[in-house]
Design an enzyme around this catalytic site. Structure first.
Site, PDB file in Angstrom:
ATOM      1  NE  ARG A  48       0.153   1.436   3.405  1.00  0.00           N
ATOM      2  CZ  ARG A  48       1.086   2.303   3.696  1.00  0.00           C
ATOM      3  NH1 ARG A  48       2.348   1.910   3.901  1.00  0.00           N
ATOM      4  NH2 ARG A  48       0.849   3.580   3.806  1.00  0.00           N
ATOM      5  N   GLY A  49       0.249   2.406  -0.154  1.00  0.00           N
ATOM      6  CA  GLY A  49       1.036   3.632  -0.317  1.00  0.00           C
ATOM      7  C   GLY A  49       1.135   3.913  -1.817  1.00  0.00           C
ATOM      8  CB  ALA A  50       0.385   6.950  -3.785  1.00  0.00           C
ATOM      9  NE  ARG A  91      -6.186   0.793  -1.734  1.00  0.00           N
ATOM     10  CZ  ARG A  91      -5.567   1.334  -0.682  1.00  0.00           C
ATOM     11  NH1 ARG A  91      -4.265   1.173  -0.513  1.00  0.00           N
ATOM     12  NH2 ARG A  91      -6.255   2.030   0.210  1.00  0.00           N
ATOM     13  CD  GLN A 199      -3.080   2.611   6.837  1.00  0.00           C
ATOM     14  OE1 GLN A 199      -3.661   2.932   7.861  1.00  0.00           O
ATOM     15  NE2 GLN A 199      -3.694   2.482   5.680  1.00  0.00           N
ATOM     16  CG  ASP A 240      -3.089   7.930  -1.423  1.00  0.00           C
ATOM     17  OD1 ASP A 240      -3.032   8.414  -0.283  1.00  0.00           O
ATOM     18  OD2 ASP A 240      -2.703   6.784  -1.710  1.00  0.00           O
ATOM     19  CG  ASN A 250      -2.510  11.514   2.713  1.00  0.00           C
ATOM     20  OD1 ASN A 250      -1.982  10.611   2.054  1.00  0.00           O
ATOM     21  ND2 ASN A 250      -2.153  11.759   3.957  1.00  0.00           N
ATOM     22  CE  LYS A 251      -5.058   5.507   4.470  1.00  0.00           C
ATOM     23  NZ  LYS A 251      -6.093   4.701   3.762  1.00  0.00           N
TER      24      LYS A 251
HETATM   25  O1  MRU Z   1      -4.504   3.196   2.174  1.00  0.00           O
HETATM   26  P1  MRU Z   1      -3.019   3.401   2.089  1.00  0.00           P
HETATM   27  O2  MRU Z   1      -2.273   2.872   3.245  1.00  0.00           O
HETATM   28  O3  MRU Z   1      -2.493   2.917   0.752  1.00  0.00           O
HETATM   29  O4  MRU Z   1      -2.865   4.979   2.090  1.00  0.00           O
HETATM   30  C1  MRU Z   1      -1.584   5.526   1.986  1.00  0.00           C
HETATM   31  C2  MRU Z   1      -1.577   6.998   2.157  1.00  0.00           C
HETATM   32  O5  MRU Z   1      -2.605   7.622   2.311  1.00  0.00           O
HETATM   33  C3  MRU Z   1      -0.259   7.691   2.057  1.00  0.00           C
HETATM   34  O6  MRU Z   1      -0.246   8.826   2.854  1.00  0.00           O
HETATM   35  C4  MRU Z   1      -0.003   8.094   0.593  1.00  0.00           C
HETATM   36  O7  MRU Z   1      -0.116   6.986  -0.252  1.00  0.00           O
HETATM   37  C5  MRU Z   1       1.318   8.715   0.393  1.00  0.00           C
HETATM   38  S1  MRU Z   1       2.595   7.568   0.743  1.00  0.00           S
HETATM   39  C6  MRU Z   1       4.058   8.082   0.127  1.00  0.00           C
END
Ligand code: MRU
Length: 353
Positions: A48-50, A91, A199, A240, A250-251
């Protein structure tokens, strides 16, 4: 160097990923040889994470010609088209996923240029490796650029996980914190635990422990209390997808943090690789927000915390309007408001390079 890898291509056409669902208690690596399984890993948040899911999609597509048994280019092109579609559906919010797929599929257009599946196989793998390697370099540039905004003795609020685990390596927002620490700055981090997937509590805490950065995990709802009663110098988060007007997806919980920061006059920074800026999306209102399964809210691990039959809302992301964002930290420098104008300039400059 980390003692772990988020994602890595192994000899023989295998993609290895650390399983982020079981961290920090178990270090488990899963291996994938099939793009549909990679899409499943993205959907289930093994990775996970963009930026990390962008790299996963790129390696996922590289797997197609690697495991082809037909030797027929047309069939491989068809399989690639199908794999790209499955990956796109894994996603919806992080633009890096779509960016990486389009970058890989651009190589497939003009298919007459390939004589054999072997040629295509090598080219796709090279491109995927480039996506991964560039990500690490970009993160380090973001980290360097951010230092002008991070004073010595800084107390920092961070949300979600934006570190090595959210990228191929080093991280975006967490990379800026890590770099500051490596430069000898005295840093203290308030780590939002980041309900419901935790996270922050599970992944960011695990990373910061390894880097030796002092931190405290706090419930997401504490930021107002801490910013009103204690010295907090800045917030830094990832994103994201950032729209052309500077709105930041973002999250979930990022918007709350930004509003609280604004109210308490704490600068709110977003670390963002240019691949996460979506100039085709004019405003954050047009960003699709992923709704995730109710079980992420009704349960903590296997423990059900809500009564049977409880209705649940579980948006995985929110949009922070640009007016709450003090600056965007990119690999090409710091961008300040007005974002519509300055992001357009950022991309014009890069196009003219
Ligand atoms: O749902 P996730 O854990 O994939 O969400 C991740 C985030 O929201 C991060 O802040 C975002 O991807 C930036 S990570 C470099």
């Amino acid at each position: 160097m980390n003692s772990f890898h988020t994602i890595k291509w192994l000899d023989g056409g295998v993609v290895s990923m650390i399983d982020q669902r079981v961290l920090p208690h178990e270090i488990r690596y899963n291996e994938y040889t099939d793009p549909v399984a990679v899409a499943g890993a993205i959907k289930d948040m093994v990775i996970r994470g963009a930026p990390a899911i962008g790299a996963a999609a790129a390696f996922g597509l590289a797997l197609v010609p690697w495991h082809d048994k037909t030797g027929n280019l047309d069939q491989v092109f068809e399989q690639l088209g199908k794999a790209a579609q499955v990956l796109r559906e894994s996603r919806p919010t992080a633009v890096n996923l779509f960016w990486a797929i389009e970058r890989m599929m651009a190589l497939v257009e003009g298919k007459d240029k390939y004589a054999t599946v072997k040629e295509l196989k090598e080219l796709l793998l090279q491109e995927a490796i480039m996506v991964a390697e560039e990500d690490v370099e970009i993160n380090k540039s973001i980290a360097r650029n951010a230092q002008a905004l991070i004073p010595d003795n800084a107390v920092i609020f961070h949300h979600c996980n934006t570190g090595s685990l959210a990228t191929v390596d080093y991280g975006t927002a967490l990379g800026t914190i890590r770099f500051a620490h490596e430069q000898g700055k005295k840093i203290f981090v308030f780590v939002d635990e980041t309900r419901p997937r935790l996270q922050g509590g599970r992944l960011t805490a695990w990373e910061l422990q390894q880097y030796g950065v002092p931190f405290k995990v706090v419930a997401d709802s504490t930021s107002g209390h801490y910013m009103r009663t204690q010295k907090v110098d800045l917030c830094v988060v990832g994103t994201d997808r950032t729209a052309a007007n500077g709105d930041v997806a973002n999250k979930i919980g990022t918007y709350n943090l930004a509003v609280v920061a604004h109210e308490n006059k704490v600068p709110f920074y977003v670390a963002v690789p240019k691949s996460t800026i979506d100039m085709n999306t004019p405003s954050g209102d047009l960003i699709k927000i992923e709704e995730r399964p109710a079980k992420e809210v009704t349960h903590v691990g296997t423990w059900q915390i809500t009564p049977d039959g409880t209705q649940v809302g579980n948006p995985a992301f929110d949009v922070t309007p640009a007016k709450y964002v003090s600056a965007l930290i990119t690999e090409d420098g710091i961008v300040y408001p007005p974002y519509e104008e300055n992001l357009a300039k950022l991309f014009q400059v890069s196009a003219g390079d």
